[in-house]
Design a protein around this motif. Structure first.
Motif, PDB file in Angstrom:
ATOM      1  N   ARG A  17       0.837  -1.204   0.000  1.00 12.08           N
ATOM      2  CA  ARG A  17       0.000   0.000   0.000  1.00 12.08           C
ATOM      3  C   ARG A  17       0.872   1.255   0.000  1.00 12.08           C
ATOM      4  NH1 ARG A  17      -2.039  -0.541   4.647  1.00 12.08           N
ATOM      5  NH2 ARG A  17      -3.798  -1.890   4.079  1.00 12.08           N
ATOM      6  N   ARG A  18       1.938   1.228   0.794  1.00 12.91           N
ATOM      7  CA  ARG A  18       2.858   2.363   0.831  1.00 12.91           C
ATOM      8  C   ARG A  18       3.513   2.581  -0.535  1.00 12.91           C
ATOM      9  NH1 ARG A  18       7.971   2.549   0.816  1.00 12.91           N
ATOM     10  NH2 ARG A  18       8.200   0.328   1.268  1.00 12.91           N
ATOM     11  N   LYS A  19       3.896   1.504  -1.205  1.00 11.65           N
ATOM     12  CA  LYS A  19       4.526   1.623  -2.521  1.00 11.65           C
ATOM     13  C   LYS A  19       3.544   2.176  -3.558  1.00 11.65           C
ATOM     14  CE  LYS A  19       7.952  -2.042  -1.819  1.00 11.65           C
ATOM     15  NZ  LYS A  19       8.431  -3.389  -2.230  1.00 11.65           N
ATOM     16  N   ILE A  20       2.285   1.832  -3.405  1.00 10.78           N
ATOM     17  CA  ILE A  20       1.273   2.390  -4.306  1.00 10.78           C
ATOM     18  C   ILE A  20       1.099   3.873  -4.027  1.00 10.78           C
ATOM     19  CG2 ILE A  20      -1.200   2.362  -4.874  1.00 10.78           C
ATOM     20  CD1 ILE A  20      -1.137  -0.678  -4.368  1.00 10.78           C
ATOM     21  N   ALA A  21       1.074   4.243  -2.745  1.00  7.01           N
ATOM     22  CA  ALA A  21       0.851   5.636  -2.360  1.00  7.01           C
ATOM     23  C   ALA A  21       2.007   6.531  -2.784  1.00  7.01           C
ATOM     24  CB  ALA A  21       0.636   5.737  -0.852  1.00  7.01           C
ATOM     25  N   ASP A  22       3.255   6.045  -2.670  1.00  7.98           N
ATOM     26  CA  ASP A  22       4.401   6.914  -2.995  1.00  7.98           C
ATOM     27  C   ASP A  22       4.826   6.832  -4.458  1.00  7.98           C
ATOM     28  OD1 ASP A  22       5.972   4.615  -3.330  1.00  7.98           O
ATOM     29  OD2 ASP A  22       6.963   4.791  -1.385  1.00  7.98           O
ATOM     30  N   GLY A  23       4.107   6.034  -5.255  1.00 11.70           N
ATOM     31  CA  GLY A  23       4.401   5.982  -6.684  1.00 11.70           C
ATOM     32  C   GLY A  23       5.405   4.930  -7.092  1.00 11.70           C
ATOM     33  N   THR A  24       5.931   4.178  -6.135  1.00 15.06           N
ATOM     34  CA  THR A  24       6.827   3.090  -6.496  1.00 15.06           C
ATOM     35  C   THR A  24       6.110   2.073  -7.379  1.00 15.06           C
ATOM     36  OG1 THR A  24       8.015   3.360  -4.399  1.00 15.06           O
ATOM     37  CG2 THR A  24       8.354   1.292  -5.581  1.00 15.06           C
ATOM     38  N   LEU A  25       4.846   1.870  -7.074  1.00 18.43           N
ATOM     39  CA  LEU A  25       3.968   1.060  -7.925  1.00 18.43           C
ATOM     40  C   LEU A  25       2.898   1.991  -8.487  1.00 18.43           C
ATOM     41  CD1 LEU A  25       3.495  -2.143  -5.695  1.00 18.43           C
ATOM     42  CD2 LEU A  25       4.767  -1.999  -7.841  1.00 18.43           C
ATOM     43  N   PRO A  26       3.152   2.626  -9.620  1.00 20.25           N
ATOM     44  CA  PRO A  26       2.204   3.601 -10.168  1.00 20.25           C
ATOM     45  C   PRO A  26       0.979   2.928 -10.782  1.00 20.25           C
ATOM     46  CG  PRO A  26       4.062   3.327 -11.650  1.00 20.25           C
ATOM     47  CD  PRO A  26       4.378   2.516 -10.421  1.00 20.25           C
ATOM     48  N   PRO A  27      -0.064   3.712 -11.076  1.00 21.44           N
ATOM     49  CA  PRO A  27      -1.270   3.157 -11.712  1.00 21.44           C
ATOM     50  C   PRO A  27      -0.939   2.393 -12.988  1.00 21.44           C
ATOM     51  CG  PRO A  27      -1.672   5.390 -10.983  1.00 21.44           C
ATOM     52  CD  PRO A  27      -0.203   5.149 -10.787  1.00 21.44           C
ATOM     53  N   ARG A  28      -1.685   1.314 -13.209  1.00 19.63           N
ATOM     54  CA  ARG A  28      -1.575   0.435 -14.370  1.00 19.63           C
ATOM     55  C   ARG A  28      -0.362  -0.485 -14.307  1.00 19.63           C
ATOM     56  NH1 ARG A  28      -2.927   5.337 -16.355  1.00 19.63           N
ATOM     57  NH2 ARG A  28      -0.810   5.729 -17.107  1.00 19.63           N
ATOM     58  N   THR A  29       0.419  -0.393 -13.200  1.00 20.30           N
ATOM     59  CA  THR A  29       1.540  -1.300 -12.996  1.00 20.30           C
ATOM     60  C   THR A  29       1.025  -2.627 -12.460  1.00 20.30           C
ATOM     61  OG1 THR A  29       3.066   0.508 -12.521  1.00 20.30           O
ATOM     62  CG2 THR A  29       3.704  -1.681 -11.761  1.00 20.30           C
ATOM     63  N   ARG A  30       1.617  -3.701 -12.954  1.00 27.70           N
ATOM     64  CA  ARG A  30       1.224  -5.020 -12.465  1.00 27.70           C
ATOM     65  C   ARG A  30       1.771  -5.232 -11.061  1.00 27.70           C
ATOM     66  NH1 ARG A  30       2.028 -10.822 -15.609  1.00 27.70           N
ATOM     67  NH2 ARG A  30       0.987 -12.130 -14.028  1.00 27.70           N
ATOM     68  N   LEU A  31       0.914  -5.697 -10.167  1.00 25.39           N
ATOM     69  CA  LEU A  31       1.338  -6.007  -8.807  1.00 25.39           C
ATOM     70  C   LEU A  31       2.302  -7.190  -8.848  1.00 25.39           C
ATOM     71  CD1 LEU A  31       0.422  -4.856  -5.964  1.00 25.39           C
ATOM     72  CD2 LEU A  31      -0.922  -6.953  -5.752  1.00 25.39           C
ATOM     73  N   PRO A  32       3.309  -7.206  -7.977  1.00 21.62           N
ATOM     74  CA  PRO A  32       4.207  -8.367  -7.942  1.00 21.62           C
ATOM     75  C   PRO A  32       3.418  -9.666  -7.842  1.00 21.62           C
ATOM     76  CG  PRO A  32       5.060  -6.647  -6.535  1.00 21.62           C
ATOM     77  CD  PRO A  32       3.716  -6.181  -6.988  1.00 21.62           C
ATOM     78  N   SER A  33       3.896 -10.683  -8.519  1.00 18.00           N
ATOM     79  CA  SER A  33       3.202 -11.965  -8.515  1.00 18.00           C
ATOM     80  C   SER A  33       3.221 -12.580  -7.123  1.00 18.00           C
ATOM     81  CB  SER A  33       3.883 -12.928  -9.495  1.00 18.00           C
ATOM     82  OG  SER A  33       5.190 -13.244  -9.036  1.00 18.00           O
ATOM     83  N   GLN A  34       2.387 -13.584  -6.951  1.00 16.22           N
ATOM     84  CA  GLN A  34       2.318 -14.255  -5.654  1.00 16.22           C
ATOM     85  C   GLN A  34       3.670 -14.873  -5.304  1.00 16.22           C
ATOM     86  OE1 GLN A  34      -1.446 -16.128  -4.832  1.00 16.22           O
ATOM     87  NE2 GLN A  34      -0.428 -17.909  -3.935  1.00 16.22           N
TER      88      GLN A  34
END
Length: 250
Positions: A17-34
């Motif tokens: 969630r933190r990585k999404i909030a700070d842009g490390t994982l920006p919109p449309r980026t695939r979440l790391p696999s399981q």
């Protein structure tokens, strides 16, 4: 578990969630696999799956069939401005439901008669089973579904009058205050209760969201001398709207 210590799946979800909030994982980026989550955080497949479920429930990510899980675009919330003031000659239910003058929109509606169930009968202070006119609305902004509204009016008040159908007749599309004034009923107050609940599947299908995500429900009732003349439920996705109230000081 000691107080303050989080389960592993919440710790993993919190870091993602933190990585999404700070842009490390920006919109449309695939979440790391399981498998990658399992390796990076040293957790089990079950923990990795539960962490993903948390992010999906929060509306931060979405699954795409056959492709994976991706970070969602975060919409800029629109303001649903509620105000007791309505200018004379107000036209259209969109202004009735959404008083922000900077917003223009379109709507579609459908009216039919039904018997009042227990909840609506209580809100309108009528007997259960009495006939009401139910009108359902879908509002769009820039062509995108934005808001749902369902209103109920007692046919004991509007039946066989020119304003029986809210969207038809000489005052079709006008606000409740103006329509009621045409049949000599003076609306002098409106009560709104704001709550939140998970969105139902059929609602989110129309509004373009994920079932279970939170919606705001504005329960509004127009009254004339204490007598309810119309009640409505206004439903908007909570992640896309803020309810803002402008209340005059008397």
């Amino acid at each position: 578990m000691p107080f303050g210590e989080q389960p592993a799946y919440l710790r993993v979800a919190g870091d993602l969630r933190r990585k999404i909030a700070d842009g490390t994982l920006p919109p449309r980026t695939r979440l790391p696999s399981q498998a990658r989550i399992r390796a990076e955080y040293g957790v089990s497949d079950t923990v990795a799956l539960e962490a993903r479920k948390v992010l999906m429930a929060e509306g931060l990510v979405e699954g795409r069939s056959g492709s994976g899980t991706y970070v969602r675009e975060r919409p800029v919330p629109r303001r649903v401005i509620r105000t007791g003031y309505r200018p004379a000659g107000e036209v259209g239910p969109f202004r009735q439901e959404q008083a922000d003058e900077r917003v223009s929109g379109t709507w579609e509606s459908h009216s039919d008669q039904e018997e009042a169930g227990p909840a609506i009968a209580e809100r309108l202070r009528i007997k259960e089973g009495e006939r009401v006119m139910r009108t359902r609305y879908l509002f769009r902004i820039d062509g995108e579904p934005s808001m749902l509204s369902t209103s109920w009016e007692p046919l004991a008040i509007t039946g066989r009058t020119p304003v029986m159908l809210p969207e038809e007749g000489p005052l079709g599309g006008r606000g409740v205050v103006e329509r009621m004034a045409a049949i000599d009923i003076v609306v002098d107050n409106v009560v709104e209760e704001v709550g939140a609940r998970p969105g139902m599947a059929e609602e989110m299908l129309v509004l373009g969201g994920v079932p279970g995500h939170t919606v705001l429900v504005i329960e509004r009732t127009y009254r004339a001398g204490g007598r309810p003349v119309e009640t409505a439920d206004v439903i908007v996705p909570a992640d896309r709207h803020h309810a803002v109230y402008h209340l005059p000081v008397r």
